[in-house]
Write an enzyme that holds these catalytic residues in place. Structure first.
Site, PDB file in Angstrom:
ATOM      1  N   HIS A  54      -5.017  -5.149  -6.803  1.00 48.45           N
ATOM      2  CA  HIS A  54      -6.565  -5.020  -6.632  1.00 48.45           C
ATOM      3  C   HIS A  54      -7.273  -5.454  -7.913  1.00 48.45           C
ATOM      4  CE1 HIS A  54      -7.269  -3.232  -2.618  1.00 48.45           C
ATOM      5  NE2 HIS A  54      -5.930  -2.680  -2.868  1.00 48.45           N
ATOM      6  N   HIS A  59      -3.708   4.295  -5.335  1.00 47.42           N
ATOM      7  CA  HIS A  59      -2.580   4.126  -4.801  1.00 47.42           C
ATOM      8  C   HIS A  59      -1.880   2.823  -5.521  1.00 47.42           C
ATOM      9  CE1 HIS A  59      -4.903   0.798  -2.931  1.00 47.42           C
ATOM     10  NE2 HIS A  59      -4.026   0.020  -2.954  1.00 47.42           N
ATOM     11  N   ASP A 103       0.665  -1.216   0.005  1.00 45.90           N
ATOM     12  CA  ASP A 103       0.125   0.046  -0.020  1.00 45.90           C
ATOM     13  C   ASP A 103       0.939   1.473  -0.114  1.00 45.90           C
ATOM     14  OD1 ASP A 103      -2.651  -1.114   0.020  1.00 45.90           O
ATOM     15  OD2 ASP A 103      -2.844  -1.324   1.936  1.00 45.90           O
ATOM     16  N   LYS A 113      -0.270   4.618  -1.005  1.00 47.72           N
ATOM     17  CA  LYS A 113      -1.170   5.643  -0.084  1.00 47.72           C
ATOM     18  C   LYS A 113      -0.645   6.859   0.484  1.00 47.72           C
ATOM     19  CE  LYS A 113      -4.446   2.117   1.031  1.00 47.72           C
ATOM     20  NZ  LYS A 113      -5.081   1.318   2.192  1.00 47.72           N
TER      21      LYS A 113
HETATM   22 FE   LIG Z   1      -4.100  -1.855  -1.323  1.00 40.57          FE
END
Ligand SMILES: [Fe+2]
Length: 339
Positions: A258, A233, A205, A208
């Site tokens: 994702h 992200h 992540d 982010k």
């Molecule tokens: Fe993620």
């Protein structure tokens, strides 16, 4: 041997039941500047080997108790010495066979001392370059270990940086990494692939950091725009990492975490095998951990809800095989998140 000054550090041992040959070779070896032991039986030779760091053993083949070939095999197995075999029965043996048994060279009797010393020097010089190569390889391995530890440290530092801005997900990436690696290991991926997956997972992540902190920690429903920002992200993480030549496709794994099997994921709507296996594993671990733990906008929904999500969307959103392995790991309690 005490009367001679050794100018070379190497130690030679002559093993022959013939006293005359032992003395002659010992003299030649000592004149050439090497320390030399003699042993008139293989038994005595092994006793001396246990006590002294001998570099080269020169052994006759036909000796009482044990042949020079048998001795060579023991020396090769238990000591780091090279072995040179001598025999007068040249027609009974061939060079290849003897070298195959572990000897570094093979000499025919009667031995001419000048030729013997020349052969011995060749064996010693090969031995020295072999040791140099071994040392260089060890140094290389040590440096690689150091680099690997440095890389791990940097990846961990990035991971902590991301989670510092987003305290609600603190520990999320690490827990996802633990689960993803447990799944990968149960699926039989190689240690190297698992290591790469761990590196990708602990910073998955990363992107982010480009999303405003208030959106990340916002309780309640997100607007479409806010959701789009959060979705960005994956691309941001990819853009940050794509320049770095990791030994694994970390940037791509992160870009694809994702994506969903039916093409409904983001950012590129990839399907099935178009998605890297590592990314399919990471996405299952990510979804499971996310549902099973607290989020800014809701308390933990618990592991049963997380398992249900995987079961319901097995083969649809998530890779069947990955889901099966994850379910069995959790249900059979072969994997648990640390508290
Ligand atoms: Fe993620």
């Amino acid at each position: 041997m005490e009367n001679h000054i050794s100018i070379h550090p190497e130690i030679i041992m002559v093993v022959d039941d013939d006293q005359g040959i032992c003395s002659m070779l010992q003299a030649g070896i000592q004149i050439a500047g090497y320390k030399c032991f003699v042993a008139q039986s293989p038994k005595l030779a092994l006793e001396l080997l246990a006590l002294h760091p001998v570099d080269v053993v020169v052994a006759d083949i036909k000796m009482p108790g044990m042949s020079g070939i048998e001795l060579a095999q023991i020396v090769k197995k238990e000591y780091a010495a090279d072995v040179v075999i001598m025999t007068g029965f040249i027609e009974d043996f061939n060079y290849e066979d003897i070298v195959e048994q572990g000897a570094s060279d093979f000499l025919q009797k009667p031995v001419r001392i000048a030729e013997f010393v020349a052969r011995l020097k060749r064996v010693l010089s090969e031995r020295a370059s072999k040791n140099d190569r071994k040392k260089a390889l060890e140094d290389l391995k040590l440096n690689l270990d150091k680099l690997r530890r440095a890389m791990e440290g940097i990846v961990q530092a990035i991971s902590i940086t991301v989670e510092m801005r987003d305290p609600y997900t603190a520990g999320h990436q690490q827990r996802v990494a633990d689960l993803a690696c447990a799944i990968a290991s149960a699926m039989g991926l190689s240690d190297d692939e698992i290591y790469g997956l761990r590196m990708a997972s602990v910073i998955h992540d990363l992107g982010k950091i480009t999303v405003p902190a208030e959106i990340l920690s916002k309780p309640g429903q997100l607007s479409d725009l806010e959701y789009e920002l959060i979705k960005s992200h994956v691309q941001a993480g990819y853009d940050i990492l794509k320049q770095i030549e990791f030994p694994w496709p970390l940037a791509d794994i992160i870009l694809q975490h994702h994506e969903r099997m039916d093409g409904s994921g983001y950012p590129n709507g990839l399907k099935d095998e178009q998605i890297l296996l590592a990314a399919r594993i990471l996405s299952v671990a990510d979804v499971f951990e996310t549902i099973a733990s607290h989020r800014p906008y809701r308390p933990s929904l618990g592991q049963p809800r997380a398992l249900e999500e995987l079961r319901d969307n097995r083969g649809k959103l998530y890779d069947r095989r990955v889901v099966d392995v994850c379910l069995s790991l959790i249900e059979e309690k072969r994997f648990q998140f640390p508290n």
